[in-house]
Design a protein around this motif. Structure first.
Motif, short mmCIF file in Angstrom:
data_model
loop_
_atom_site.label_atom_id
_atom_site.label_comp_id
_atom_site.label_asym_id
_atom_site.label_seq_id
_atom_site.Cartn_x
_atom_site.Cartn_y
_atom_site.Cartn_z
N GLY A 21 0.78 -1.23 0.00
CA GLY A 21 0.00 0.00 0.00
C GLY A 21 0.81 1.28 0.00
O GLY A 21 0.23 2.36 0.01
N ALA A 22 2.14 1.20 0.02
CA ALA A 22 3.01 2.38 -0.07
C ALA A 22 2.75 3.36 1.06
O ALA A 22 2.83 4.58 0.88
CB ALA A 22 2.84 3.07 -1.43
N GLY A 23 2.42 2.84 2.23
CA GLY A 23 2.18 3.70 3.37
C GLY A 23 0.76 4.17 3.50
O GLY A 23 0.40 4.85 4.46
N GLY A 24 -0.11 3.81 2.52
CA GLY A 24 -1.51 4.24 2.55
C GLY A 24 -2.44 3.06 2.60
O GLY A 24 -2.05 1.93 2.86
N GLU A 106 -7.90 -1.17 -4.45
CA GLU A 106 -6.48 -0.95 -4.24
C GLU A 106 -5.95 -1.92 -3.19
O GLU A 106 -6.72 -2.54 -2.45
CB GLU A 106 -6.22 0.48 -3.78
N CYS A 107 -4.61 -2.04 -3.13
CA CYS A 107 -3.97 -2.73 -2.02
C CYS A 107 -3.79 -1.73 -0.88
O CYS A 107 -3.52 -0.56 -1.10
CB CYS A 107 -2.60 -3.24 -2.42
N MET A 132 -5.08 -1.17 -8.74
CA MET A 132 -3.89 -0.34 -8.57
C MET A 132 -2.61 -1.15 -8.37
O MET A 132 -1.53 -0.70 -8.72
CB MET A 132 -4.07 0.61 -7.38
N GLY A 133 -2.74 -2.33 -7.75
CA GLY A 133 -1.53 -3.09 -7.41
C GLY A 133 -0.75 -2.45 -6.28
O GLY A 133 0.33 -2.91 -5.92
N ARG A 134 -1.29 -1.41 -5.70
CA ARG A 134 -0.74 -0.63 -4.60
C ARG A 134 -1.89 0.24 -4.09
O ARG A 134 -3.04 -0.08 -4.35
CB ARG A 134 0.45 0.23 -5.04
N ALA A 135 -1.62 1.32 -3.40
CA ALA A 135 -2.67 2.29 -3.06
C ALA A 135 -2.35 3.63 -3.69
O ALA A 135 -1.18 4.03 -3.77
CB ALA A 135 -2.78 2.43 -1.54
N ASP A 305 6.22 3.46 -8.67
CA ASP A 305 6.91 2.46 -7.86
C ASP A 305 6.53 2.64 -6.40
O ASP A 305 6.17 3.74 -5.96
CB ASP A 305 8.42 2.57 -8.05
N ILE A 306 6.61 1.59 -5.63
CA ILE A 306 6.07 1.55 -4.27
C ILE A 306 7.17 1.87 -3.28
O ILE A 306 8.18 1.16 -3.19
CB ILE A 306 5.45 0.18 -3.98
#
Length: 367
Positions: A21-24, A106-107, A132-135, A305-306
Motif C-alpha cells: 500500500g506504499a504507506g496508505g 487498491e492494495c 492499482m496493485g498498490r494504493a 513504484d512503491i
C-alpha cells in the motif's frame, strides 16, 4: 484457482497488503479486526471464497468496495463495520441487478480488507485482483479507468447509515471531486462501492492476484521472524516470483522529522530519516501514500513504484499516519506492476499528476 481465506490468513494479508500500500490504504490492524469479527459472526464456515479472475463468467457483475478519505480520520472515528455493505446494496438497487462478487479497488492495510468484510456479511466471493496493485489517493487513479471503465455510479455510505449515489458518467476526475467532498462531509472518511464491471472487464483491466500475493508476502515476513531470518531478504526473494519483480532496501535510519497535516480529505506531508552515525538523510513526500524517496537530495524511487517504510528489525509496515519521531526504520522500494508504467497510466498516476516536477524512472527497468 479459487481458494478460501480464513481467520488464520488475516494477519499475513494485513501485513502484505500494508506493505504494497506504499504507506496508505488505511490501518491494517483495524481492517483485520473488522474482518475477523465478520467471519466469526456472519459466515457458517468462518471463511470467504477468493476467486481467481480467470474463473469469472464474462457477464458476472463485479463491484469494488473500499474506504476513501484521510487515514488519520480513522484514528479518531472508528467505522461501524457495515458501511461497505450498505454502499454495495445501494449500488445494486441503483443498477437493478445483483452483484456476483466484490473486489478491492487498491492494495492497502484496510482497503484490501473492506471487500472481505462486505463479502462475509453479504455471502459473496471476493476477486483476487485490484485496480492499482498498490494504493493511490484518488478515485480515478486505477487501471480500470486507464483502460476506459467509468467509476460511476458510486454509492457512498458512512457509519450513521447515510447513503448517497453519485453518477458523473465517464468523467472519473469529476467523480473523485464529488465523492471526496461527500467523504469530507461524512467526517473525513467514508465507504464506497464503485467501478461496476463484468468478469471480462476484470480480466482486461485489473492487476491480477494481488490478495494472494499480499498474503504470501505477509507470510514470508512472519516466517522469517519466527525462524530468525532476515525479513528483508525474504521479501526480496518472494517479490521476484510475483508481478512486482523486485524489492530492496534503499535507506536505513531513524525518523527525525514528520510534517503531517489533514486537508481536503487527504493526509499530506513529508518525513525525514537520518542514518545513524553518518550525515546521510532520506526525505519522503506523501499524499496518503508515499510518493517519492530522496536520499541526500537524489531521487531513488518515485510513484508509481512503491515506497514503503518498514520497522528496521521486524519488517512491519508503518503507514504514513503512524510515522513518528524516533522510529528505527528501513525504506523499502518495490517495482510497480507493468500495468502502472505505460504512458497512458502515467498520465493518470505518474509523478507530475501529484505536482512532482520529475519524470518517472523505474527502480527496476520494465522488461
Amino acid at each position: 484457482m479459487s481458494w478460501y481465506l480464513t481467520p488464520a490468513d488475516l494477519s499475513d494479508l494485513a501485513w502484505g497488503a500494508s506493505l504494497l500500500g506504499a504507506g496508505g490504504g488505511g490501518d491494517p490492524y483495524l481492517g483485520k479486526s473488522l474482518v475477523a469479527g465478520a467471519l466469526a459472526a456472519a459466515t457458517a464456515t468462518g471463511r470467504v471464497q477468493v476467486l481467481d479472475p480467470d474463473e469469472l463468467d464474462d457477464d458476472s457483475l463485479v463491484v469494488t468496495t473500499g474506504m476513501m478519505g484521510a487515514p488519520t480520520a480513522l484514528v479518531e472515528k472508528l467505522p461501524s463495520g457495515n458501511e461497505a455493505s450498505l454502499a454495495l446494496r445501494a449500488l445494486e438497487r441503483h443498477l437493478g441487478r445483483p452483484v456476483t462478487a466484490t473486489m478491492p479497488s487498491e492494495c492497502g492495510g484496510i482497503n484490501s480488507m473492506v471487500p472481505l468484510l462486505a463479502a462475509a456479511q453479504l455471502g459473496l466471493p471476493v476477486v483476487d485482483a485490484d485496480g492499482m496493485g498498490r494504493a493511490f489517493p484518488e478515485l480515478q487513479m486505477t487501471t480500470f479507468g486507464v483502460r476506459g471503465l467509468p467509476g460511476s455510479p458510486v454509492a457512498v455510505a458512512d457509519e450513521r447509515g447515510s447513503v448517497a449515489v453519485v453518477d458523473t458518467g465517464s468523467d472519473n476526475r469529476h467523480l473523485e471531486n464529488l465523492v471526496r467532498g461527500l467523504a469530507v462531509r461524512m467526517g473525513g472518511v467514508a465507504s464506497t462501492a464503485s467501478y461496476a464491471m463484468s468478469g471480462a472487464d476484470v480480466r482486461r483491466t485489473a492487476v491480477p492476484r494481488t490478495l494472494s500475493t499480499a498474503t504470501r508476502l505477509g507470510r514470508a515476513v512472519r516466517e522469517a521472524n519466527e525462524n530468525h531470518v532476515d525479513p528483508f531478504t525474504m521479501l526480496g526473494e518472494t517479490l521476484c516470483r510475483t508481478v512486482y519483480q523486485q524489492g530492496r532496501v534503499v535507506f536505513s535510519g531513524k525518523v527525525v522529522d514528520v510534517d503531517r497535516r489533514t486537508s481536503g480529505g487527504f493526509v499530506r506531508g513529508s518525513a525525514g530519516i537520518s542514518a545513524v552515525g553518518t550525515t546521510s538523510a532520506c526525505e519522503l513526500v506523501f499524499q496518503n501514500e508515499n510518493l517519492v524517496a530522496r536520499v541526500d537530495g537524489r531521487t531513488v524511487a518515485i510513484v508509481p513504484d512503491i515506497v514503503t517504510v518498514l520497522h528496521a528489525e521486524s519488517g512491519e509496515p508503518i503507514t504514513t499516519e503512524r510515522l513518528a519521531f524516533g522510529q528505527r526504520v528501513r525504506v523499502f522500494v518495490i517495482s510497480a506492476p507493468v500495468q502502472l508504467c505505460t504512458p497512458e497510466a502515467l498520465k493518470v498516476f505518474g509523478p507530475r499528476v501529484f505536482g512532482i516536477d520529475e519524470d518517472y524512472r523505474p527502480v527496476v527497468p520494465v522488461p
